[in-house]
Every structure is written in structure tokens, then in C-alpha cells.
Scaffold this motif. Structure first.
Motif, PDB file in Angstrom:
ATOM      1  N   MET A 326       0.867  -1.176   0.000  1.00 48.82           N
ATOM      2  CA  MET A 326       0.000   0.000   0.000  1.00 48.82           C
ATOM      3  C   MET A 326       0.902   1.223   0.000  1.00 48.82           C
ATOM      4  O   MET A 326       1.856   1.283   0.768  1.00 48.82           O
ATOM      5  N   TRP A 344      -3.050   0.443  -3.997  1.00 48.10           N
ATOM      6  CA  TRP A 344      -2.806  -0.923  -3.528  1.00 48.10           C
ATOM      7  C   TRP A 344      -2.142  -1.692  -4.665  1.00 48.10           C
ATOM      8  O   TRP A 344      -2.677  -1.727  -5.789  1.00 48.10           O
ATOM      9  N   THR A 362      -8.507  -3.985   0.120  1.00 42.91           N
ATOM     10  CA  THR A 362      -8.518  -2.523   0.288  1.00 42.91           C
ATOM     11  C   THR A 362      -9.285  -2.021   1.503  1.00 42.91           C
ATOM     12  O   THR A 362      -9.128  -0.860   1.881  1.00 42.91           O
TER      13      THR A 362
END
Ligand code: FES
Ligand SMILES: [Fe+2]
Length: 417
Positions: A326, A344, A362
Motif C-alpha cells: 500500500m 494498492w 482494500t
């Protein structure tokens, strides 16, 4: 009656009390915002994009930063290049912000045309003796740090980016970020000054109270604690955690995975901190239950139990795990609004629905970023209030904010403020 003049930026900077948050004007004033852009976003290295966002020749990614705009581009020879997005004729923006694909860079205004190397090759009606060779697009200083693209818009970029590269190339190599892909991106415009957004990210003092999803995998003790004020039971938990942390770090290092903390956070130009921390819950990834979201691991990773390599900079925070990464980037939009762009990353061959579930991948950071947006908006509203006065940072849980504020003041002063 005359209105008293505002204090100068220099006097605001020198009035900062040690170990306290900044004076209000440094968060709220338009002239400070403009100075911040000049110093921190045009004269220092900033994270601007990812190599894997422009994998093929001709791929472009344009990022607007204040009054500047930079084109990141993959050239035909597969090199990544960066240019100021300013036509050498009368200055028009050549590309719009966002992603694209080009064979040549053509200015939409009068069709001056540049090679992907930046060289001007076509400038109609300028006369046969017009010298195109001195009208190439202006290059922007660029470094790829393990696939993270850092740019510096100044002609005199800080040299200590070399240390960040030395430290992070090796740490990031197993994650193969150059061969990853962006599975998802979310932009959040926070109603806060960029420094409040950064400060909020530098501490986990607020995590227990605000981030139920993140706290499944984050261990608040990793971000500082005041042993003396803790209960006997919590003290034992902290002591045990720290002993486990040290043993785990030694084991990872012995296995060839650099894990110890490296930081340059006060006496430096390029500000960064990295460390590898354990993941709680399922122990693998920042997901709702801590188990990996993506079955296909990143790069050459074969293990999911190597925790989370954190990397913080003055406009970013990043988490690199076995199954995904991330990367969040911060771009100030105005004195009181800030773009937080979160991406991501998964292996480029990972297939959504087969190898990973997008929601599982996510949801933790989507929730966390929304919660943070609310917190920093509160923070900004409060520092605008005439009754605000700088408050003390906890020396246990907010040391990184103190370091950031000190670095901020020093860098502003070094640039003549
Ligand atoms: S401004 Fe770009 S071609 Fe004229
Ligand atoms: Fe947070």
C-alpha cells in the motif's frame, strides 16, 4: 484604527516552542502554504508515482503539484523520464493530470511536438533557421527507489536521496515493485493542512480510539508507550511484546531480510524512516482478519510471515507485505485541503476474483483513511480557532511529530524563511 501586521513567517518559525505543535499560522496562512510548496514540494524529493504505473514505452503519468506539473514517462528504451509539463513555446500544459499513452508529446496549443526523450522535433511556422535543439522539454530530477518514483522539481536537488536509495533498494528488492500493478486507487481530499495530515500519520496514539479495522493488524505498542503510567498487566504485556519484537527482528535479519529501524528525520534534507514490524491478527497482511488478500505473492517473496516494511517520508507512507503493498502520497491543494492518494499493489499477474478479492485487499486502509480524514478535519478546524495554542507532544507516542515539526522549521529556515 490600523490593523496590526501579521507576524512574518520567520518569526512564526522561531516562536515554535520545543516539543509543541506548530503555531496556528504555520498551519493556516496562505503565505505559509505558498512557502511550503516552494520548500517541501519544489525543492525536496517527493514521492510522485510508481514505475509499475507506466510499464510500457509511451506510458505517461502526470501529477500536478501546486503550480507545477510533472510528466513521468516510459521512453522507448524502457527508461523512466520526468519532464516539466510546460511547453517550450508559450508554456501551455502539454498533458492533463492522470494517465495516458503517447507516441510523441504533442502540445495541444500549436502542435509543437517532442520525442519521448523530450527533444523538440516539430515546430511549424517558426522559420527555417529556428533552432529546435535548445527547446527540449526541461527534465525533472528523478530517482527510482525500488520502483517508487521520487522527483525533485529544483535544479539543485538534495544529494542525500542517495542514502534513501542505499537503504531502500535492498529492502524493497524482494517485493518486486517494478513488476507489480496497481489493483486499486482511492483519492481522498482531506480538509486539513498537509502538515496536519502528516502529523496524524506519524502517530498511533489515536489508533485505539479511531481505527478498529487497522488495530486488528497494527500493534499500538510498536508506536511508543509510557511504561510508568501503565497498569501492571499492561506493563507485562509491553515488556513481552518488546522482547518478542527484538527476537523477531534479529531472526528476520539473520534470514537476510533487513528489518532494523533506519531514520533520517531531523538533520537531513530527505526525511525518511523505515522499519519492519510484525503484523497482528492473522500475521500476514493488513486485511480485516490479518490473512493475505492475494494468493500470488509480490516479487520473489515466498513467505507471508515477514511482517510489514514501513516507509515514511514527508509526503508519503507505505506498507510492503508479502502479498501486497500500500502506497499513500500526500499533495497539498490549498492551505486547508490536502490530497491523499492511496494505491494498492499486487503482483502484475495476479487476477482479481481468482488471486485476490478487492474488498479484502482494500477495506482496512479505505476505512482508516476515511477515519483519518475526519480526525484531521477536526484538527484543522481547531487550529483555526483563535483560542488554539500549540500543545505538547507526548514524548512517548508523538516523538515522530516532534521530529517532523523540528525538521519542518529547520528546512524552512535553511531556505531563507
Ligand atoms: S504553447 Fe505549446 S505549441 Fe504553443
Ligand atoms: Fe490514523
Amino acid at each position: 484604527m490600523s490593523i496590526p501586521a501579521l507576524p512574518s513567517i520567520a518569526s512564526l518559525l522561531s516562536s515554535r516552542r520545543p516539543h509543541h505543535s506548530l503555531p496556528a499560522g504555520l498551519y493556516t496562512r496562505q503565505d505559509v502554504f505558498e512557502a511550503d510548496l516552494k520548500v517541501f514540494f519544489q525543492s525536496h524529493w517527493i514521492l510522485a508515482g510508481l514505475e509499475c504505473e507506466i510499464p510500457e514505452p509511451g506510458d505517461t503519468q502526470v501529477l500536478d503539484i501546486g503550480t507545477s506539473s510533472v510528466i513521468l514517462l516510459r521512453d522507448d528504451d524502457m527508461q523512466v523520464r520526468a519532464f516539466h509539463n510546460v511547453c517550450r513555446h508559450r508554456g501551455a500544459r502539454i498533458l492533463n493530470a492522470g494517465q495516458g499513452v503517447v507516441s510523441k508529446l504533442v502540445c495541444p496549443y500549436h502542435q509543437w511536438t517532442y520525442e519521448t526523450s523530450g527533444q523538440l522535433i516539430h515546430a511549424p511556422h517558426m522559420g527555417v533557421d529556428f533552432d529546435k535543439s535548445c527547446r527540449s522539454l526541461k527534465p525533472v530530477a528523478l530517482r527510482s527507489v525500488g520502483g517508487l518514483l521520487y522527483v525533485c522539481l529544483s535544479d539543485n536537488p538534495p544529494k542525500d536521496i542517495a542514502f534513501l536509495q542505499d537503504v531502500m533498494e535492498e529492502r524493497l528488492a524482494p517485493y518486486g515493485l517494478r513488476n507489480a500493478k496497481v489493483a486499486h486507487q482511492v483519492d481522498v481530499i482531506e480538509k486539513s493542512n498537509w502538515k496536519l495530515t502528516l502529523e496524524n500519520n506519524r502517530e498511533c496514539y489515536h489508533c485505539v480510539g479511531s481505527h478498529p479495522e487497522l488495530c486488528v493488524t497494527f500493534i499500538d505498542l510498536d508506536f511508543g508507550f509510557d511504561l510508568e503510567s501503565m497498569s501492571e498487566e499492561d506493563r507485562e504485556r509491553a515488556a513481552q511484546h518488546m522482547a518478542e519484537h527484538s527476537a523477531r527482528e534479529r531472526r528476520w535479519e539473520a534470514e537476510g531480510f533487513k528489518s532494523s529501524t533506519v531514520e533520517r528525520v531531523t538533520d537531513c534534507e530527505t526525511n525518511f524512516r523505515t522499519q519492519r514490524l510484525a503484523i497482528a491478527g492473522g500475521g500476514e497482511s493488513q486485511t480485516p482478519d490479518g490473512t493475505a488478500a492475494c494468493a500470488k505473492l509480490l516479487g520473489s517473496m515466498t513467505r507471508k510471515d515477514l511482517g510489514d516494511t514501513h516507509l515514511w517520508g514527508h509526503n508519503c507512507w507505505n506498507h510492503f507485505m508479502g502479498d501486497h503493498a500500500m502506497s499513500a502520497m500526500v499533495i497539498p491543494l490549498s492551505a486547508d485541503t490536502t490530497l491523499v492518494r492511496t494505491k494498492w499493489l499486487v503482483h502484475k499477474d495476479a487476477v482479481e476474483g481468482k488471486d485476490y478479492d478487492l474488498d479484502k485487499l482494500t477495506s482496512v486502509w479505505i476505512a482508516t483513511t476515511d477515519q483519518d480524514a475526519d480526525l484531521v478535519a477536526r484538527s484543522h478546524a481547531g487550529v483555526q480557532d483563535p483560542s488554539y495554542e500549540p500543545g505538547p507532544y507526548s514524548k512517548f507516542t508523538e516523538k515522530q511529530l516532534d521530529n517532523f515539526a523540528s525538521w519542518y522549521v529547520k528546512r524552512m529556515q535553511a531556505h531563507g524563511y
